[in-house]
Design an enzyme around this catalytic site. Sequence first.
Site, PDB file in Angstrom:
ATOM      1  N   TYR A 233      -8.298 -13.182   6.407  1.00  0.00           N
ATOM      2  CA  TYR A 233      -7.101 -13.360   5.565  1.00  0.00           C
ATOM      3  C   TYR A 233      -7.046 -14.762   4.959  1.00  0.00           C
ATOM      4  O   TYR A 233      -6.493 -14.937   3.871  1.00  0.00           O
ATOM      5  CB  TYR A 233      -5.822 -13.059   6.365  1.00  0.00           C
TER       6      TYR A 233
ATOM      7  N   ILE B 122     -11.291  -8.724  -3.646  1.00  0.00           N
ATOM      8  CA  ILE B 122     -12.352  -9.589  -3.131  1.00  0.00           C
ATOM      9  C   ILE B 122     -13.549  -8.760  -2.682  1.00  0.00           C
ATOM     10  O   ILE B 122     -14.661  -9.262  -2.598  1.00  0.00           O
ATOM     11  CB  ILE B 122     -11.865 -10.528  -1.997  1.00  0.00           C
ATOM     12  N   ASP B 123     -13.320  -7.472  -2.412  1.00  0.00           N
ATOM     13  CA  ASP B 123     -14.406  -6.623  -1.885  1.00  0.00           C
ATOM     14  C   ASP B 123     -15.495  -6.303  -2.907  1.00  0.00           C
ATOM     15  O   ASP B 123     -16.591  -5.889  -2.533  1.00  0.00           O
ATOM     16  CB  ASP B 123     -13.838  -5.294  -1.373  1.00  0.00           C
TER      17      ASP B 123
ATOM     18  N   ARG C 138       0.869  -1.176   0.000  1.00  0.00           N
ATOM     19  CA  ARG C 138       0.000   0.000   0.000  1.00  0.00           C
ATOM     20  C   ARG C 138       0.909   1.229   0.000  1.00  0.00           C
ATOM     21  O   ARG C 138       2.034   1.190   0.458  1.00  0.00           O
ATOM     22  CB  ARG C 138      -0.917  -0.007   1.210  1.00  0.00           C
TER      23      ARG C 138
HETATM   24  N1  LIG Z   1      -6.427   8.625  -5.411  1.00  0.00           N
HETATM   25  C1  LIG Z   1      -5.294   7.983  -5.701  1.00  0.00           C
HETATM   26  N2  LIG Z   1      -4.366   8.553  -6.500  1.00  0.00           N
HETATM   27  C2  LIG Z   1      -3.239   7.890  -6.799  1.00  0.00           C
HETATM   28  N3  LIG Z   1      -2.943   6.660  -6.354  1.00  0.00           N
HETATM   29  C3  LIG Z   1      -3.819   6.059  -5.545  1.00  0.00           C
HETATM   30  C4  LIG Z   1      -5.049   6.683  -5.183  1.00  0.00           C
HETATM   31  N4  LIG Z   1      -5.718   5.831  -4.381  1.00  0.00           N
HETATM   32  C5  LIG Z   1      -4.945   4.725  -4.257  1.00  0.00           C
HETATM   33  N5  LIG Z   1      -3.813   4.843  -4.964  1.00  0.00           N
HETATM   34  C6  LIG Z   1      -2.709   3.891  -5.083  1.00  0.00           C
HETATM   35  O1  LIG Z   1      -3.254   2.567  -5.169  1.00  0.00           O
HETATM   36  C7  LIG Z   1      -2.712   1.759  -4.119  1.00  0.00           C
HETATM   37  C8  LIG Z   1      -3.701   0.693  -3.737  1.00  0.00           C
HETATM   38  O2  LIG Z   1      -4.860   1.278  -3.170  1.00  0.00           O
HETATM   39  P1  LIG Z   1      -5.576   0.590  -1.943  1.00  0.00           P
HETATM   40  O3  LIG Z   1      -6.748   1.432  -1.570  1.00  0.00           O
HETATM   41  O4  LIG Z   1      -4.580   0.282  -0.876  1.00  0.00           O
HETATM   42  O5  LIG Z   1      -5.997  -0.854  -2.485  1.00  0.00           O
HETATM   43  P2  LIG Z   1      -7.089  -1.340  -3.545  1.00  0.00           P
HETATM   44  O6  LIG Z   1      -6.488  -1.199  -4.911  1.00  0.00           O
HETATM   45  O7  LIG Z   1      -7.315  -2.772  -3.164  1.00  0.00           O
HETATM   46  O8  LIG Z   1      -8.301  -0.477  -3.346  1.00  0.00           O
HETATM   47  C9  LIG Z   1      -2.377   2.762  -3.028  1.00  0.00           C
HETATM   48  O9  LIG Z   1      -1.434   2.275  -2.124  1.00  0.00           O
HETATM   49  C10 LIG Z   1      -1.833   3.927  -3.848  1.00  0.00           C
HETATM   50  O10 LIG Z   1      -0.499   3.670  -4.241  1.00  0.00           O
HETATM   51  O1  LIG Z   2      -4.700  -5.742   6.111  1.00  0.00           O
HETATM   52  P1  LIG Z   2      -4.620  -5.396   4.666  1.00  0.00           P
HETATM   53  O2  LIG Z   2      -3.597  -6.186   3.932  1.00  0.00           O
HETATM   54  O3  LIG Z   2      -4.467  -3.923   4.472  1.00  0.00           O
HETATM   55  O4  LIG Z   2      -5.983  -5.853   4.005  1.00  0.00           O
HETATM   56  C1  LIG Z   2      -7.231  -5.527   4.517  1.00  0.00           C
HETATM   57  C2  LIG Z   2      -8.131  -5.017   3.455  1.00  0.00           C
HETATM   58  O5  LIG Z   2      -8.124  -5.812   2.312  1.00  0.00           O
HETATM   59  C3  LIG Z   2      -9.408  -5.812   1.695  1.00  0.00           C
HETATM   60  O6  LIG Z   2     -10.007  -7.064   1.734  1.00  0.00           O
HETATM   61  C4  LIG Z   2      -9.294  -5.564   0.283  1.00  0.00           C
HETATM   62  O7  LIG Z   2      -8.454  -6.600  -0.242  1.00  0.00           O
HETATM   63  P2  LIG Z   2      -8.194  -6.760  -1.787  1.00  0.00           P
HETATM   64  O8  LIG Z   2      -8.705  -5.483  -2.401  1.00  0.00           O
HETATM   65  O9  LIG Z   2      -6.743  -6.952  -1.908  1.00  0.00           O
HETATM   66  O10 LIG Z   2      -8.921  -7.976  -2.275  1.00  0.00           O
HETATM   67  C5  LIG Z   2     -10.259  -4.885   2.533  1.00  0.00           C
HETATM   68  O11 LIG Z   2     -11.571  -5.293   2.699  1.00  0.00           O
HETATM   69  C6  LIG Z   2      -9.536  -4.923   3.838  1.00  0.00           C
HETATM   70  O12 LIG Z   2      -9.769  -3.814   4.622  1.00  0.00           O
END
Ligand SMILES: Nc1ncnc2c1ncn2[C@@H]1O[C@H](COP(=O)(O)OP(=O)(O)O)[C@@H](O)[C@H]1O
Ligand SMILES: O=P(O)(O)OC[C@H]1O[C@](O)(COP(=O)(O)O)[C@@H](O)[C@@H]1O
Length: 377
Positions: free
Chosen positions: A257, A100-101, A45
């Site tokens: 997890y 997965i969400d 992240r």
């Molecule tokens: N608004 C944004 N602008 C640019 N990069 C973003 C933004 N939101 C998320 N990201 C990038 O995408 C990564 C993954 O987002 P995250 O919310 O952790 O997981 P997911 O893709 O599962 O929603 C973040 O760590 C960041 O690097």
């Molecule tokens: O503890 P971590 O690795 O940040 O993951 C928790 C988060 O992963 C999620 O399941 C989303 O996972 P993915 O988007 O990777 O499938 C969220 O619901 C949850 O809050």
Amino acid sequence: MYGVTSVVGIEGGYKGFYSRNTVPLTPKLVNDIHKRGGTILGTSRGGHDTSKIVDSIKDRGINQVYIIGGDGTQKGASVIYEEVRKRGLKCSVVGVPKTIDNDIAVIDKSFGFDTAVEEAQRAIDAAHVEAESAENGIGLVKLMGRNSGFIAMYATLASRDVDCCLIPESPFYLEGKGGLLEFIEKRLKDNGHMVIVVAEGAGQDLIAKSMSFVDTLDASGNKLLLDVGLWLSQKIKDHFKKKRNFPITLKYIDPTYMIRAVRSNASDNVYCTLLAHSALHGAMAGYTGFTVAPVNGRHAYIPFYRITEKQNKVVITDRMWARVLCSTNQPCFLSHEDVENMKHDDDEHHLHNTQLLGCDSSPVKGSSKCNGSREAV
Ligand SMILES: Nc1ncnc2c1ncn2[C@@H]1O[C@H](COP(=O)(O)OP(=O)(O)O)[C@@H](O)[C@H]1O
Ligand SMILES: O=P(O)(O)OC[C@H]1O[C@](O)(COP(=O)(O)O)[C@@H](O)[C@@H]1O
């Protein structure tokens, strides 16, 4: 088919673009990866330095980037696409929806969702067995779903052993008439046992209030959640401790997890293959700036800005949630007035053109400005 000679992987999420070497993804290396959970490339992240990412794309001579992840990842891909475009690089940027969400807007579903719902059945089955085996047994299962309760909702509908499903989109309260504790008491008196499924993002306001908690964020800027499962277990136990002649046995199961880590199921494997084919054909045809996924059953190239403008959430005034309430016979915890206030505004259904590699910001249908590229509506 396209004569591609080099495919490389970026390790460790976005920051891998500028902090790691690439890994060659040969057919031999990827041969078996669909039989494993997780990711061979690793994930992280945070770490979205757009300028450094695009520098890396340019310096490495990459001409197609496929970015796999959830709604945050798609936002990141969109920002990269804008920067690539601004710099005039000939590089397609394509998003592939994996979470997965199932919280990515517009698309029918994300890769991983089906598997998560299927795997969640095992935890719910266990909770049911444990609950049935004890006097006033309660099986409480926490499932993932930070802002969207799709896994909890579908797992509940699939199982039909669930007596109450709590999701982030539907506020609930514990005490008093019509509250969760009253419902639990009634269900135990009627059936002698019950199963509760709670999505991790449910009830966060309630918990924060009862613990005077101050928000903290993860590296991606997502709010760190409090453990609703543990909190709820304690609240239920405290409630029944105060009751005379009402002993309960509560078993709390947190399979979150374990569910995310399993290998994908057959339906997700087929889905993933289709996503890969569509993504590849789209980029090879000259499209860029899109997420690939089915929309109403047809695979589509969806411009990033449509994907990123909002998050997919359970609409609790829609039929699917009504089906859950019908299946569990749980209270909806909302007054008629609350429901009316929650009725969401319908999306504006404008037609938007997918952006094409090498076009200016507002491609016009049939425009000759897009030499060698095509246009999708
Ligand atoms: N608004 C944004 N602008 C640019 N990069 C973003 C933004 N939101 C998320 N990201 C990038 O995408 C990564 C993954 O987002 P995250 O919310 O952790 O997981 P997911 O893709 O599962 O929603 C973040 O760590 C960041 O690097
Ligand atoms: O503890 P971590 O690795 O940040 O993951 C928790 C988060 O992963 C999620 O399941 C989303 O996972 P993915 O988007 O990777 O499938 C969220 O619901 C949850 O809050």
